[in-house]
Scaffold this motif. Sequence first.
Motif, PDB file in Angstrom:
ATOM      1  N   UNK A 647       0.873  -7.430  -2.451  1.00 54.16           N
ATOM      2  CA  UNK A 647       1.826  -7.494  -1.345  1.00 54.16           C
ATOM      3  C   UNK A 647       3.220  -7.256  -1.899  1.00 54.16           C
ATOM      4  N   UNK A 648       3.985  -6.352  -1.250  1.00 52.71           N
ATOM      5  CA  UNK A 648       5.340  -6.053  -1.698  1.00 52.71           C
ATOM      6  C   UNK A 648       6.210  -5.772  -0.481  1.00 52.71           C
ATOM      7  N   UNK A 649       7.404  -5.246  -0.706  1.00 58.25           N
ATOM      8  CA  UNK A 649       8.335  -4.952   0.389  1.00 58.25           C
ATOM      9  C   UNK A 649       8.232  -3.484   0.792  1.00 58.25           C
ATOM     10  N   UNK A 650       8.351  -3.228   2.096  1.00 60.68           N
ATOM     11  CA  UNK A 650       8.268  -1.847   2.595  1.00 60.68           C
ATOM     12  C   UNK A 650       9.415  -1.000   2.087  1.00 60.68           C
ATOM     13  N   UNK A 651      10.607  -1.595   1.913  1.00 59.40           N
ATOM     14  CA  UNK A 651      11.739  -0.767   1.485  1.00 59.40           C
ATOM     15  C   UNK A 651      11.572  -0.238   0.061  1.00 59.40           C
ATOM     16  N   UNK A 699      14.266   0.696   8.906  1.00 57.83           N
ATOM     17  CA  UNK A 699      15.095   0.984   7.735  1.00 57.83           C
ATOM     18  C   UNK A 699      16.522   0.483   7.878  1.00 57.83           C
ATOM     19  N   UNK A 700      16.964   0.284   9.112  1.00 53.13           N
ATOM     20  CA  UNK A 700      18.340  -0.156   9.345  1.00 53.13           C
ATOM     21  C   UNK A 700      18.452  -1.673   9.270  1.00 53.13           C
ATOM     22  N   UNK A 701      17.571  -2.358   9.983  1.00 50.81           N
ATOM     23  CA  UNK A 701      17.657  -3.826  10.041  1.00 50.81           C
ATOM     24  C   UNK A 701      16.805  -4.517   8.992  1.00 50.81           C
ATOM     25  N   UNK A 702      15.924  -3.788   8.331  1.00 52.43           N
ATOM     26  CA  UNK A 702      14.959  -4.327   7.362  1.00 52.43           C
ATOM     27  C   UNK A 702      13.957  -5.270   8.023  1.00 52.43           C
ATOM     28  N   UNK A 703      13.788  -5.142   9.325  1.00 54.08           N
ATOM     29  CA  UNK A 703      12.777  -5.935  10.005  1.00 54.08           C
ATOM     30  C   UNK A 703      11.393  -5.443   9.612  1.00 54.08           C
ATOM     31  N   UNK A 704      10.418  -6.337   9.559  1.00 56.98           N
ATOM     32  CA  UNK A 704       9.036  -6.013   9.181  1.00 56.98           C
ATOM     33  C   UNK A 704       8.961  -5.359   7.797  1.00 56.98           C
ATOM     34  N   UNK A 705       9.747  -5.893   6.859  1.00 52.60           N
ATOM     35  CA  UNK A 705       9.856  -5.321   5.505  1.00 52.60           C
ATOM     36  C   UNK A 705       8.679  -5.786   4.658  1.00 52.60           C
ATOM     37  N   UNK A 706       7.547  -5.114   4.846  1.00 49.21           N
ATOM     38  CA  UNK A 706       6.298  -5.533   4.211  1.00 49.21           C
ATOM     39  C   UNK A 706       5.437  -4.310   3.916  1.00 49.21           C
ATOM     40  N   UNK A 707       4.786  -4.311   2.774  1.00 47.16           N
ATOM     41  CA  UNK A 707       3.871  -3.223   2.422  1.00 47.16           C
ATOM     42  C   UNK A 707       2.744  -3.752   1.560  1.00 47.16           C
ATOM     43  N   UNK A 833      14.265 -13.005   3.321  1.00 51.76           N
ATOM     44  CA  UNK A 833      12.884 -12.722   2.940  1.00 51.76           C
ATOM     45  C   UNK A 833      12.077 -12.375   4.184  1.00 51.76           C
ATOM     46  N   UNK A 834      11.078 -11.535   4.012  1.00 51.18           N
ATOM     47  CA  UNK A 834      10.136 -11.275   5.096  1.00 51.18           C
ATOM     48  C   UNK A 834       9.288 -12.525   5.299  1.00 51.18           C
ATOM     49  N   UNK A 835       9.215 -13.018   6.548  1.00 48.15           N
ATOM     50  CA  UNK A 835       8.485 -14.245   6.859  1.00 48.15           C
ATOM     51  C   UNK A 835       6.991 -13.930   6.914  1.00 48.15           C
ATOM     52  N   UNK A 836       6.247 -14.367   5.896  1.00 50.89           N
ATOM     53  CA  UNK A 836       4.842 -13.983   5.738  1.00 50.89           C
ATOM     54  C   UNK A 836       3.977 -14.491   6.883  1.00 50.89           C
ATOM     55  N   UNK A 837       4.282 -15.664   7.435  1.00 47.14           N
ATOM     56  CA  UNK A 837       3.444 -16.225   8.500  1.00 47.14           C
ATOM     57  C   UNK A 837       3.379 -15.315   9.725  1.00 47.14           C
ATOM     58  N   UNK A 838       4.387 -14.469   9.916  1.00 48.38           N
ATOM     59  CA  UNK A 838       4.399 -13.555  11.074  1.00 48.38           C
ATOM     60  C   UNK A 838       3.467 -12.363  10.878  1.00 48.38           C
ATOM     61  N   UNK A 839       2.978 -12.185   9.661  1.00 44.99           N
ATOM     62  CA  UNK A 839       2.209 -10.971   9.370  1.00 44.99           C
ATOM     63  C   UNK A 839       0.822 -11.263   8.806  1.00 44.99           C
ATOM     64  N   UNK A 840       0.379 -12.537   8.913  1.00 44.73           N
ATOM     65  CA  UNK A 840      -0.919 -12.907   8.348  1.00 44.73           C
ATOM     66  C   UNK A 840      -2.053 -12.088   8.935  1.00 44.73           C
ATOM     67  N   UNK A 841      -2.084 -11.949  10.250  1.00 43.83           N
ATOM     68  CA  UNK A 841      -3.169 -11.207  10.912  1.00 43.83           C
ATOM     69  C   UNK A 841      -3.170  -9.755  10.464  1.00 43.83           C
TER      70      UNK A 841
END
Length: 849
Positions: A647-651, A699-707, A833-841
């Motif tokens: 797990x890393x950051x999308x950016x 890319x602008x707000x860094x929202x959902x920054x997950x990869x 930080x990207x909040x991991x609990x929002x992306x567990x599913x």
Amino acid sequence: MSGTKRYSDVTKPLSPGPSSIQNLDLSEVFLPTQNHRSVEKKPGRKRRLWIGLGLVLTATGLSLLTGLLVWNFHLRSNVTVKRLYVGSLGISDRTFVKEYEDSSSQEFRTLADQVSQQLKLIYSKNSVLAKYFRSSSVQMFSEGDDSAGVVAYYQSEFQLPVPQQKHVDEAIGSVEELSRHERLLLRPVEPLRVRSVTSGALDSRLSKSSLSEREPINVQVQTGGEISSPGFPDTPYPANMYQQWRLRAEPGHRIQLNFHTLILEDDCQQDFIKIYDSLAPIEPRALTEQCGYPHESLSFLSSGHVMLLMLVTNEEKNFPGFRAAYSQIPISKGEGCGGRLTADKGSVSSPFYPSNYPPQSWCEWNIEVSKEKFVKVQFETFFVGNESKNCVGDYVMVNEEKLCGRTLKKTVFTVQSNQMTIRFVSDASIVDQGFSATYEAFVPSDPCPGRFQCSNNICINSTLHCDGWNDCGDDSDEVNCNCEASQMKCKNDHCKPKIWQCDGVDDCGDKTDEEKCAGSCADGEFSCRNGRCISENLKCNQHDDCGDGSDESKCAKSLLLRCSDFTFRCSDGRCISKLNPECDGEPDCEDGSDESNCQCGMPPFRSSRIVGGQTAREGEWPWQVSLHFDRSKHTCGASVLNNRWLLTAAHCVQDDRHIRYSQASLWQAFLGLHTQGLTNEWTVTRNIQQIIAHPNYNKVSFDNDLALMKLDSDVSLNQHIWPICLPSSTYDFPAGQEAWITGWGTTQEGGELAKSLQKAQVRIINSTVCRGLMQDQITDGMLCAGVLKGGVDACQGDSGGPLAVTNPSGRVFQAGVVSWGEGCALRNKAGVYTRVTKFCDWIKQQTGV
């Protein structure tokens, strides 16, 4: 770890007595009555008969019991046990010859016999020892320090009654005094001149019948090298094993032993290593005992040219073991320890700091600064011996004040003179990391020129006075302050930044900043997670009064509830009220699903640079990954989810005009890595097969920054490569909770990447407060953490790494992924930080983790 917007740089005998007493049923001494009523409240001859008989039987029972106790005591006092004592005897009038290393040689046998006779004569001087002594044997000889004389290592056997063990132990302690400066005649053979005798009882754990003692390994230290436990690193060490490594350096040298890895069972009564400043396990010469996965300094030095390392294991729970490097260091006069210091500013530290200091050290610093000035010394670290009233053993003395222990009540010491003496003394046994300190001269009328003077005499930058932070350590910089417009005044007269109000954390220390908050509950009320207020009396009453189960979430018994955003869903579809139940070691779901899939967050075998951070121990963060792009240097961090997925950051994986960061084949993952550019047996390198960036990454707000990254082949999970736990979507990471950030990012903004893995402690920051700090750029998918005082943060090169939180059972969960921030480690700025609990599913759908 510190840019703006993103943190990547993508640019034995038992007496039968007690058991006999325990098995005695005293009720059998008395005759039972068949009819209780016939003997109640009816005075007369029959009653007197029963009373008389009862008294006789009671007296008989007591006599029997007394007899048993007397018999037992007498029996135990006559039970004898064998007790072994190990020691060394220095002989000043013998020259060491090579034949003394061969126990079958005539020279060895002759001298060993003389030593045995010498010991018998020494013991004869003490009536207790003389009475119970049976025999002595010599195991080996070594050269004395500086090639002077010979040292004999012996074992003496005593046969004594159990109650006499303490007296014999005390008598053994007097052996050195009995032999001091004595030339005992051994007629008709030539006498020996005894220089010193040291002796102690053999560690009882070494006499277990189940132990298999292996042949000692002799190590010549001159050229340096490594030693390791049997099987390391491929297999765990054997069970029920006792192994010695006898290290010898050249006379005039000391031995340094540095542990590269040490992973043993946590219980030192089971598996342990022990190091002695000797070639035999003489307890008064024990330097350290270690087990588990220690994090303190593991570098040890001998006082002379010999050292013994010992490994003892039991029958179960065998672990990887250890690897240690050895070398020899010339013993030179002073060794940088002590001396005359005449500069107005300087530093002092214990010998070989930050390694553990050697035993039998003595250092004295005589500080003399400019006339008309006074001297003060400030201790920055202090780990010296055990804390005791008179500092028996190791200590530091500042003028006439003795200091010892692992903490100091005060850290600054001043003298009203331009001279100060600092003395450091260590005895012959247990060592510690020591101390480091700075001293400086000051003008009595202005002890902190241009700075603020704390009550404890520490000087701090004047800008830190009344800034809301306890910079002095005694709060004296936050007393009697006039609060600025940007600050609030607490009831205790401290000033705190207004932005800390109502953030869920008691920053004032008296809860002033958490009073009268919008949506907060009145005194005597409980604040539910859904915003409702209920009476405190309704907590843990086995009823969901909040409506979200939060009033029952921290109770001994969990409730089955209607599922919501605040409840944990079990695999059978039912939901429970307990807060964060997953992998806490207690099954709460009826189907046990809250404790399934828990092979994460706690490496096997452990039962339990970032800006402003510190170097992590090797293997301390086994889920940390270093990502390298196009076979270049470290670019981003990542975390291990299982043996195939990261797990890393999308950016980190977004293309720019010239470089295709989204191309998986251009990335390499280094797992089990500690130091950049330095791989070892724990390091595994894998190419990346697939990259999955979150489809809604902005890319602008860094929202959902997950990869996600998929490795090209599986990796073997071990102590140095292990998954971090993914939290459920309802996992709660409350404001104020401590968390850790790790990575190889720059240690200051615009600086160089760290060489070794760094770690730093931060705390979760309330989202409302964080929005104020970061100009409302925080979304529900983001989590803030940091130290608002500044100085600790993630930075360039840390992107994609984990924000880790440890649950009460010691298991580590990933709360966030390093994403972005404004600068690095700035005051009143947070790391985002990207909040991991929002992306567990989403993570589970893509990886099956």
